[in-house]
Design a protein around this motif. Structure first.
Motif, PDB file in Angstrom:
ATOM      1  N   UNK A  85      20.702  18.913  48.112  1.00  0.00           N
ATOM      2  CA  UNK A  85      21.367  18.177  47.035  1.00  0.00           C
ATOM      3  C   UNK A  85      22.613  18.902  46.555  1.00  0.00           C
ATOM      4  N   UNK A  86      22.480  20.190  46.299  1.00  0.00           N
ATOM      5  CA  UNK A  86      23.608  20.980  45.788  1.00  0.00           C
ATOM      6  C   UNK A  86      24.758  20.986  46.782  1.00  0.00           C
ATOM      7  N   UNK A  87      24.451  21.161  48.048  1.00  0.00           N
ATOM      8  CA  UNK A  87      25.501  21.155  49.068  1.00  0.00           C
ATOM      9  C   UNK A  87      26.223  19.812  49.090  1.00  0.00           C
ATOM     10  N   UNK A  88      25.483  18.746  48.961  1.00  0.00           N
ATOM     11  CA  UNK A  88      26.087  17.405  48.959  1.00  0.00           C
ATOM     12  C   UNK A  88      27.002  17.238  47.744  1.00  0.00           C
ATOM     13  N   UNK A  89      26.536  17.621  46.573  1.00  0.00           N
ATOM     14  CA  UNK A  89      27.344  17.492  45.353  1.00  0.00           C
ATOM     15  C   UNK A  89      28.623  18.307  45.465  1.00  0.00           C
TER      16      UNK A  89
END
Length: 289
Positions: A85-89
Motif C-alpha cells: 500500500x505504501x509503495x503504491x501511495x
C-alpha cells in the motif's frame, strides 16, 4: 499482490465488506463511511484502495479528504500488505497528510513510509481506545433528561463543537463546527442532557454499522463539568440506540484521559482495541508529499 483503485463506492463496499465485518465494532469508522457512501453514492469524495492477492481482497485503505488515511483492523493483515500500500501511495504521488487505524497496521505503515520518504516526520496526535458495549449497566439517575437537538440548539452546538475541537486538539472540528452542527441536528443525531430547560452536556450518534452504532462528540462545558452529566447523556443515548435495535454501541476514547475511560467502563463499555492517529509533517518544505 496488486493494488486496485476503485471509484465506485458501492462496488468497493461489496468487495471489502466481508473483510471489515469480522471485526465490525473495531472497524466502525470505515464500515460507517462505506455504508453512507452505499446509501448516498454522490455525497462524498473518496480514495478507495484494496490489495488483491490471487484474485481475492486481502487488505484495504481509504481516505475521504481532508481526513487522514484509514487502516482497518483485519485479523489477516500482514506487514507485506501495508508495504504494498505504501509503495503504491508513494509511487502514485497520493497526498498522505497522516494515517489512523489499528495499532499494528499503523506502525507497519510508519516504518514503510519513513523508508520511502525520510523528509516526512510522523507526529503522534492521539492514542485512542475503542470500546464496545453489549449490555448497559445501571447508574445512579440524576436530574435531567435526554433531548434530541433541534434547530434552536444549533448556535449552542456550534459553540460547544468549537470548544470541543480546542480541548481535543481536533482543529478540523472547530473549523467545521457550523457545518457539523447543522448536519448533526438536521439528521437528528445530536443529543443533549437538559436540566431545568438548560442543556448541560452533549453526545452525538455518529456512524451506524449493520448491527450497531457509534457515539462521539461527547462534551460538557466547564460550568457543568464534574457533575456526572457526561455519564448521564452517554448512558441515555446508549440506551436509546439499544432500544432502537442496535446490538451494540461503540465509542473512541483518548487513552491519555483516564476520567473518560473510567466513565465509559462503569456504564458497560469494554475495551476491544487501540487506534493510533499520526500526522505527517515536512522537515523540508521542498520535499515530496
Amino acid at each position: 499482490m496488486r493494488v486496485i483503485k476503485q471509484s465506485d463506492g458501492k462496488k468497493f463496499h461489496e468487495t471489502v465488506e466481508g473483510l471489515l465485518m469480522d471485526r465490525e465494532a473495531e472497524n466502525n469508522l470505515p464500515i460507517g463511511i462505506l455504508q453512507r457512501m452505499f446509501e448516498n453514492p454522490t455525497t462524498e469524495d473518496a480514495y478507495l484502495l484494496h490489495m488483491d492477492e490471487d484474485g481475492l481482497p486481502v487488505y484495504l485503505a481509504m481516505r475521504t479528504p481532508p481526513h487522514l488515511w484509514i487502516l482497518p483492523s483485519l485479523e489477516s493483515a500482514e506487514a507485506k500488505h501495508i508495504q504494498c500500500l505504501v509503495r503504491y501511495l508513494f509511487d502514485h504521488n497520493y497526498d498522505v497528510p497522516g494515517v489512523l487505524g489499528e495499532e499494528q497496521a499503523v506502525r507497519w505503515f510508519l516504518e514503510a513510509w519513513k523508508r520511502l520518504n525520510p523528509a516526512k516526520e510522523a507526529r503522534l496526535h492521539m492514542r485512542q481506545g475503542i470500546f464496545r458495549l453489549d449490555e448497559l449497566q445501571p447508574i445512579l439517575p440524576q436530574e435531567g433528561k435526554l433531548v434530541t437537538a433541534v434547530n434552536a440548539h444549533i448556535p449552542l452546538i456550534i459553540d460547544w463543537l468549537e470548544k470541543f475541537g480546542v480541548e481535543t486538539n481536533e482543529r478540523l472540528i472547530s473549523r467545521q463546527a457550523e457545518e457539523l452542527a447543522q448536519d448533526m441536528v438536521g439528521t437528528q443525531r445530536a443529543h443533549l442532557w437538559v436540566v431545568e430547560d438548560q442543556p448541560v452536556s452533549m453526545a452525538n450518534r455518529a456512524r451506524k454499522t449493520p448491527n450497531g452504532a457509534t457515539i462521539n462528540g461527547v462534551y460538557t462545558p466547564d460550568l457543568h463539568k464534574r457533575k456526572g452529566y457526561a455519564s448521564q447523556v452517554v448512558w441515555a443515548l446508549t440506551k436509546k440506540l439499544l432500544d432502537q435495535g442496535c446490538e451494540y454501541c461503540a465509542l473512541y476514547t483518548d487513552l491519555s484521559n483516564p476520567t473518560s475511560n473510567s466513565i465509559y467502563k462503569k456504564i458497560g463499555y469494554k475495551w476491544i482495541g487501540n487506534s493510533l492517529v499520526y500526522h505527517f509533517e515536512s522537515k523540508d518544505p521542498s520535499s515530496k508529499s
